[in-house]
Design a protein around this motif. Structure first.
Motif, PDB file in Angstrom:
ATOM      1  N   LYS A  11      46.228  50.355  42.718  1.00 41.51           N
ATOM      2  CA  LYS A  11      45.692  49.085  43.222  1.00 41.51           C
ATOM      3  C   LYS A  11      44.202  48.935  42.945  1.00 41.51           C
ATOM      4  N   ARG A  12      43.499  50.048  43.016  1.00 41.52           N
ATOM      5  CA  ARG A  12      42.040  49.963  42.883  1.00 41.52           C
ATOM      6  C   ARG A  12      41.600  50.608  41.564  1.00 41.52           C
ATOM      7  N   ASN A  45      42.677  41.010  38.748  1.00 42.14           N
ATOM      8  CA  ASN A  45      42.236  40.586  40.079  1.00 42.14           C
ATOM      9  C   ASN A  45      43.231  39.575  40.662  1.00 42.14           C
ATOM     10  N   ASP A  50      42.053  45.514  43.137  1.00 39.58           N
ATOM     11  CA  ASP A  50      40.599  45.552  43.307  1.00 39.58           C
ATOM     12  C   ASP A  50      40.026  46.104  42.006  1.00 39.58           C
ATOM     13  N   THR A 125      30.199  49.703  51.863  1.00 37.00           N
ATOM     14  CA  THR A 125      30.537  48.485  52.620  1.00 37.00           C
ATOM     15  C   THR A 125      30.416  47.247  51.737  1.00 37.00           C
ATOM     16  N   GLU A 128      33.488  47.041  49.571  1.00 36.78           N
ATOM     17  CA  GLU A 128      34.668  46.624  50.351  1.00 36.78           C
ATOM     18  C   GLU A 128      34.624  45.132  50.649  1.00 36.78           C
ATOM     19  N   THR A 129      33.426  44.652  51.002  1.00 35.06           N
ATOM     20  CA  THR A 129      33.282  43.234  51.349  1.00 35.06           C
ATOM     21  C   THR A 129      33.569  42.373  50.122  1.00 35.06           C
ATOM     22  N   PHE A 131      35.483  43.179  47.590  1.00 35.24           N
ATOM     23  CA  PHE A 131      36.921  43.222  47.290  1.00 35.24           C
ATOM     24  C   PHE A 131      37.673  42.225  48.156  1.00 35.24           C
ATOM     25  N   ARG A 132      37.275  42.190  49.424  1.00 34.30           N
ATOM     26  CA  ARG A 132      37.970  41.273  50.333  1.00 34.30           C
ATOM     27  C   ARG A 132      37.797  39.824  49.888  1.00 34.30           C
ATOM     28  N   MET A 133      36.675  39.559  49.225  1.00 31.65           N
ATOM     29  CA  MET A 133      36.413  38.189  48.766  1.00 31.65           C
ATOM     30  C   MET A 133      36.837  37.982  47.302  1.00 31.65           C
ATOM     31  N   GLN A 134      37.643  38.931  46.801  1.00 34.60           N
ATOM     32  CA  GLN A 134      38.169  38.879  45.417  1.00 34.60           C
ATOM     33  C   GLN A 134      37.077  38.748  44.343  1.00 34.60           C
TER      34      GLN A 134
END
Ligand code: GLU
Length: 268
Positions: A11-12, A45, A50, A125, A128-129, A131-134
């Motif tokens: 996935k990543r 993506n 990610d 962080t 991660e942030t 990734f969450r926002m693509q």
């Protein structure tokens, strides 16, 4: 058991592209490759993966931008050229990714950012942030400020460090050689491609050939050391030819191309 089939589920993913893959020998940007890369990464993506791009080329592009006929050797000139080139690289990446409606970010790192716990946590962080926002982060060494002691020696190492920081499942090094061979393929036509490596032993390291002479920027040795790092951090790693970045799709689909270095956990 075919390990390669497992790559589908990863996935990543961190993709590292070397200077000689992203630029022409004169230092100017290889637009066709960059565009294909943007297309492939935006598509990954879109599939819900990610994706991080570690891109070299800042110094080469900056030197060309500044009209320097040779790559600078003096540190201050290198740093100046890299900071000019980094801006060009990002501008062009942004344009290409934009064609596919893909947001990108720039993250420039030094060793200090990884060694210092607070900065390491902050960097993690941020990833991660994003990734969450693509968003696809585009990473390079922070050449403008990195002093010799703090600088990552090369982007092969940097990409393995980033893979470890974000807990990536896969690192793909796109370079100007298609795989690891049991002898130097440019000198020995009978050299055989090694498809899968379970552990980077001293014997494997001895296949690295002459450092920096025939291979891409970091050479094969830095790639094998990156593979060692990945093995410990549970990241699989693939070395493949970056000539056509669409090769990434084939790798992820499990095709037997390049050299796959299997991580420690994978072998259980
Ligand atoms: N950070 C360097 C640049 O962008 C590249 C270092 C490397 O490729 O190993 O020019």
């Amino acid at each position: 058991m075919d390990y390669r089939q497992k790559l589908k589920d990863h996935k990543r993913i961190v993709i590292k592209i070397g200077t000689s893959t992203v630029t022409y020998p004169n230092g100017r940007i290889n637009l066709k490759r960059m565009e294909q890369l943007a297309w492939v990464l935006a598509d990954l993506n879109n599939q819900g993966k990610d994706v991080v791009l570690v891109s070299s080329g800042a110094m080469g592009v900056g030197s060309a931008d500044l009209g320097l006929t040779e790559r600078p050797t003096e540190i201050r000139l290198k740093q100046a050229a890299a900071s000019v080139g980094q801006a060009s690289l990002i501008q062009i990446y942004k344009n290409f990714f934009n064609e596919y409606n893909q947001k990108v970010a720039q993250i420039l790192l030094t060793k200090e950012d990884i060694k210092n716990e607070e900065r390491r946590t902050t960097a993690s962080t941020t990833f991660e942030t994003l990734f969450r926002m693509q968003v696809v982060p585009i990473v390079n060494n922070n050449d403008a400020v990195a002093t010799v002691n703090f600088e990552f020696s090369d982007n092969d190492t940097l990409s393995a460090v980033v893979a470890n920081l974000i807990g990536a499942d896969l690192l793909v090094l796109l370079t100007d050689i298609d795989a690891l061979y049991d002898a130097n393929p440019r000198k020995n036509p009978g050299a055989k491609r090694i498809s899968v490596v379970e552990e980077v032993t001293d014997n494997i390291l001895s296949m690295a050939g002459e450092k920096g002479s025939i291979f891409s920027v970091g050479g094969m040795e830095t790639k094998l050391l990156a593979a060692k790092r990945c093995r410990e951090s549970r990241t699989d790693m693939v070395i493949a030819l970056g000539e056509d970045p669409r090769i990434l799709n084939k790798i992820i689909e499990g095709e037997d191309i390049g050299t796959l270095f299997i991580n420690k956990e994978f072998q259980k």
